[in-house]
Write an enzyme that holds these catalytic residues in place. Structure first.
Site, PDB file in Angstrom:
ATOM      1  N   CYS A 267      13.163  19.219  15.622  1.00 44.69           N
ATOM      2  CA  CYS A 267      13.750  17.979  15.873  1.00 44.69           C
ATOM      3  C   CYS A 267      15.306  18.209  15.982  1.00 44.69           C
ATOM      4  CB  CYS A 267      13.712  17.210  14.583  1.00 44.69           C
ATOM      5  SG  CYS A 267      11.794  16.572  14.676  1.00 44.69           S
TER       6      CYS A 267
HETATM    7  N1  LIG Z   1       7.145  17.964  13.475  1.00 42.90           N
HETATM    8  C1  LIG Z   1       8.093  17.119  13.085  1.00 42.90           C
HETATM    9  O1  LIG Z   1       8.258  17.061  11.939  1.00 42.90           O
HETATM   10  C2  LIG Z   1       8.270  15.949  14.045  1.00 42.90           C
HETATM   11  C3  LIG Z   1       8.562  14.638  13.518  1.00 42.90           C
HETATM   12  C4  LIG Z   1       8.933  13.586  14.352  1.00 42.90           C
HETATM   13  C5  LIG Z   1       8.658  13.835  15.608  1.00 42.90           C
HETATM   14  N2  LIG Z   1       8.281  14.943  16.210  1.00 42.90           N
HETATM   15  C6  LIG Z   1       7.996  14.859  17.585  1.00 42.90           C
HETATM   16  O2  LIG Z   1       6.698  14.761  17.799  1.00 42.90           O
HETATM   17  C7  LIG Z   1       6.419  15.700  19.054  1.00 42.90           C
HETATM   18  C8  LIG Z   1       5.231  16.372  18.664  1.00 42.90           C
HETATM   19  O3  LIG Z   1       5.604  17.683  17.681  1.00 42.90           O
HETATM   20  P1  LIG Z   1       4.985  18.367  16.565  1.00 42.90           P
HETATM   21  O4  LIG Z   1       5.916  18.927  15.587  1.00 42.90           O
HETATM   22  O5  LIG Z   1       3.599  17.601  16.455  1.00 42.90           O
HETATM   23  O6  LIG Z   1       4.338  19.581  17.699  1.00 42.90           O
HETATM   24  P2  LIG Z   1       3.273  20.582  17.398  1.00 42.90           P
HETATM   25  O7  LIG Z   1       3.834  21.795  18.465  1.00 42.90           O
HETATM   26  O8  LIG Z   1       3.191  20.843  16.083  1.00 42.90           O
HETATM   27  O9  LIG Z   1       2.102  19.986  18.257  1.00 42.90           O
HETATM   28  C9  LIG Z   1       1.750  19.787  19.455  1.00 42.90           C
HETATM   29  C10 LIG Z   1       0.476  19.954  19.828  1.00 42.90           C
HETATM   30  O10 LIG Z   1       0.241  19.473  21.253  1.00 42.90           O
HETATM   31  C11 LIG Z   1      -0.572  20.280  21.862  1.00 42.90           C
HETATM   32  N3  LIG Z   1      -0.433  20.051  23.368  1.00 42.90           N
HETATM   33  C12 LIG Z   1       0.595  20.358  24.415  1.00 42.90           C
HETATM   34  N4  LIG Z   1       0.084  19.941  25.449  1.00 42.90           N
HETATM   35  C13 LIG Z   1      -0.530  19.134  25.209  1.00 42.90           C
HETATM   36  C14 LIG Z   1      -1.399  18.408  26.092  1.00 42.90           C
HETATM   37  N5  LIG Z   1      -1.186  18.118  27.292  1.00 42.90           N
HETATM   38  N6  LIG Z   1      -2.445  17.462  25.766  1.00 42.90           N
HETATM   39  C15 LIG Z   1      -3.009  17.618  24.422  1.00 42.90           C
HETATM   40  N7  LIG Z   1      -2.171  18.518  23.453  1.00 42.90           N
HETATM   41  C16 LIG Z   1      -1.104  19.066  23.929  1.00 42.90           C
HETATM   42  C17 LIG Z   1       0.087  21.664  21.470  1.00 42.90           C
HETATM   43  O11 LIG Z   1      -1.075  22.627  21.702  1.00 42.90           O
HETATM   44  C18 LIG Z   1       0.362  21.583  19.828  1.00 42.90           C
HETATM   45  O12 LIG Z   1      -0.702  21.812  19.147  1.00 42.90           O
HETATM   46  C19 LIG Z   1       7.369  15.822  19.609  1.00 42.90           C
HETATM   47  O13 LIG Z   1       7.908  15.418  20.556  1.00 42.90           O
HETATM   48  C20 LIG Z   1       8.343  16.173  18.316  1.00 42.90           C
HETATM   49  O14 LIG Z   1       9.952  16.169  18.846  1.00 42.90           O
HETATM   50  C21 LIG Z   1       8.120  15.840  15.424  1.00 42.90           C
END
Ligand SMILES: NC(=O)c1ccc[n+]([C@@H]2O[C@H](COP(=O)([O-])OP(=O)(O)OC[C@H]3O[C@@H](n4cnc5c(N)ncnc54)[C@H](O)[C@@H]3O)[C@@H](O)[C@H]2O)c1
Length: 425
Positions: A267
Site C-alpha cells: 500500500c
Molecule cells: N494487503 C493489504 O493490506 C491491502 C489493503 C487494502 C487494499 N489492498 C489492495 O488490494 C489489492 C490486492 O492486494 P493484496 O494484498 O490482496 O494482493 P495479493 O498479492 O496478496 O493477492 C492478489 C492475488 O491476485 C491474484 N491474481 C493476479 N491476477 C489475477 C487475475 N487476473 N485473476 C485472479 N487472480 C489474480 C494473485 O495471484 C494473488 O494471489 C491491491 O490493489 C492492493 O493495493 C491491499
C-alpha cells in the site's frame, strides 16, 4: 435483476490474497456460495488442501469453509460461470513508476466472459480515480456485449483490511461503497450490507477511489514527517520518541505516528504514486506532498545503514566483515508480508558493504530478500554472536528480553527495547 442483498448469492472473488481471501471467508460465513478464483495454481492448490497463507485466516476457518461446500478455490475460468456478484481484488503495482493495471484488465476481461444481465461487478483493488468507470466498465461492456447501468451493475469499494490487526477486521470496519448509478450503488451496498456491519455510501466510484488514496497518502505523509523529524532530532540530541509520547497526550488535533526503517507492503510505497500519477497526467501538476514523502521514506533504509556504520565505527569496527543480525523481514509486525519491505533494502545495502547478514523472522516464508542473507532463529547464541542486532520489525513473537539480554549492541528502529546496549532510531 438479481437481488444481491439476499444470502446464497453466487459470489466470485478474483484474487485470493490478503484482500480476496478474507472477503471470500466472510462471505461463506454469512451464507454466500463463493468461488475463490486465482491465477496462481500453487495458491489454489494450498487453499484446496486447507492451507492458509494469510495470517488473518486460520487454517480452521478455511477448513470449515471448504467443508461447508460453499467455498470453491479455483484457477479455472469456467468456475466463474453464473456469478451474481464478481469482486476484483487483484494487485495494482507500479511498473517503472507508473500504475500497472494489467491485473485489473485481465480480471475484468475474465469476468466479462461470464457476465449476465442483472449481475454486479465490484472493483476493490486500490487504484487511481476513474479506473472503474473509464477502464473496467468499458472492458466489461466490450467483452459481454451488455450495457453498464442498463444490463449490469458496477461499483467500487475500497478495502481497508489491516493485516495483523486484532481489533479491526473486515466485518467491523466501515466499508465505503459506490456505484456508477443509483441502481448500481443499491446493488453494491446491498451486497456489502451482508458482509460488514456498516457501509458508507458515496456519490460515485471516483470519490470511493479517492477515499482509499486519501487514507493511504495521509499515513504516508505523516510517517514521512516523523521519519524526517527523527533524523533531525537524533542530530540535535533530542529523544523523538519521548516527544511523540508527550504529543500523543493531546486529546484533540494530533494523531500518533512513529518513525521506522521505511515503509513497505502493497500500500504505502505504491498507492500515493497512483494519485500523483493521475494528478500529473490529468492536471500537469506534481503532487509535492507525495513526492516529498516518497523521498523521505525511501531514504530511511539508507539512514538505518548510516546509523549502523556509525555504531560499528564507535566500536572501532568496519561494516565489511561484521556480522549483522536483522530481526524482522516483514514490513509490518505480526505479518508475513515482506513485499517492498525496508528490511529487504537494508539487507541489500549491508551486503553491498561486505557485511555478513543473517535474519530472523518467524512469519516470513515467501521471502524477497537476497539469497545471501542467512535465515536463522533469534537464539541466545545468534544474538550474542552478532556485532550488531537490528530490530526492524517488532513481531510479538520475538523474545525482547532475550534480545536486550544477549546482544552486545542493538539498533532498535521501533523502540520496543530498552537497556544499556540498546540505541533507538
Ligand atoms: N494487503 C493489504 O493490506 C491491502 C489493503 C487494502 C487494499 N489492498 C489492495 O488490494 C489489492 C490486492 O492486494 P493484496 O494484498 O490482496 O494482493 P495479493 O498479492 O496478496 O493477492 C492478489 C492475488 O491476485 C491474484 N491474481 C493476479 N491476477 C489475477 C487475475 N487476473 N485473476 C485472479 N487472480 C489474480 C494473485 O495471484 C494473488 O494471489 C491491491 O490493489 C492492493 O493495493 C491491499
Amino acid at each position: 435483476m438479481v437481488c444481491v442483498n439476499r444470502t446464497e448469492t453466487k459470489l466470485a472473488v478474483l484474487g485470493q490474497g490478503y484482500v480476496g481471501l478474507p472477503l471470500a471467508m466472510r462471505a461463506v460465513q454469512v451464507g454466500h456460495d463463493v468461488v475463490g478464483f486465482d491465477v496462481a495454481p500453487d495458491r489454489i492448490k494450498r487453499l484446496t488442501a486447507g492451507e492458509s497463507y494469510v495470517e488473518d485466516i486460520s487454517s480452521e476457518i478455511l477448513a470449515s469453509a471448504l467443508e461447508s461446500k460453499r467455498y470453491l478455490p479455483s484457477s479455472e475460468p469456467k468456475a466463474l460461470a453464473g456469478f451474481d456478484v464478481g469482486v476484483i481484488t487483484v494487485p495494482t503495482p507500479l511498473r517503472e513508476g507508473n500504475p500497472d493495471l494489467s491485473y485489473i484488465e485481465s480480471a475484468a476481461s475474465m469476468l466479462a466472459r461470464y457476465l449476465r444481465p442483472g449481475a454486479c461487478v465490484i472493483l476493490e483493488s486500490t487504484t487511481y480515480p476513474g479506473t472503474t468507470e473509464e477502464l473496467v466498465g468499458p472492458m466489461l461492456e466490450e467483452g459481454s456485449g451488455l450495457t453498464v447501468g442498463t444490463d449490469f451493475h458496477l461499483g467500487y469499494s475500497p478495502e481497508r483490511i489491516d493485516p495483523g490487526n486484532p481489533d479491526w477486521a473486515l466485518a467491523n470496519t466501515p466499508k465505503v461503497v459506490s456505484g456508477v448509478d443509483a441502481a448500481s450503488l443499491a446493488a453494491v451496498q446491498g451486497f456489502y450490507d451482508t458482509i460488514v456491519e456498516r457501509t458508507v455510501p458515496v456519490s460515485t466510484p471516483k470519490e470511493a477511489e479517492l477515499t482509499k488514496l486519501l487514507e493511504n497518502t495521509f499515513r504516508h505523509v505523516n510517517i514521512a514527517l516523523v521519519n524526517e523529524l527523527a533524523m533531525f532530532a537524533n542530530d540535535l540530541g533530542i529523544d523523538i520518541w519521548e516527544a511523540i509520547d508527550a504529543a500523543s497526550t493531546k486529546p484533540f488535533g494530533y494523531l500518533r505516528f512513529t518513525p521506522g526503517p521505511g515503509v513497505g507492503g502493497h500500500c504505502l510505497p505504491i498507492d500515493p504514486s497512483y494519485l500523483s500519477w493521475r494528478v500529473r497526467r490529468r492536471l500537469g501538476h506534481s503532487f509535492r506532498f507525495v513526492e516529498l514523502a516518497n523521498d523521505v521514506n525511501d531514504h530511511m533504509p539508507d539512514y538505518v545503514v548510516r546509523r549502523l556504520v556509525g555504531a560499528l565505527n564507535r566500536q572501532k569496527k568496519a561494516m565489511n566483515g561484521s556480522r549483522i543480525l536483522l530481526l524482522g523481514l516483514a514490513y509490518k509486525k505480526n505479518t508475513s508480508d515482506d513485499r517492498e519491505s525496508p528490511a529487504v533494502v537494508v539487507a541489500q545495502r549491508l551486503l553491498e558493504l561486505g557485511a555478513e547478514v543473517r535474519a530472523a523472522d518467524p512469519h516470513v516464508i515467501e521471502e524477497h530478500v537476497d539469497r545471501r542473507v542467512v535465515r536463522v532463529d533469534a537464539t541466545p547464541e545468534e544474538l550474542a554472536a552478532a556485532d550488531v542486532v537490528v530490530l526492524l520489525t517488532d513481531h510479538d513473537a520475538f523474545d525482547f528480553d532475550a534480545v536486550a539480554g544477549h546482544a552486545t549492541y542493538v539498533f532498535d528502529t521501533r523502540r520496543r527495547l530498552s537497556g544499556e546496549h540498546v540505541e533507538h532510531l
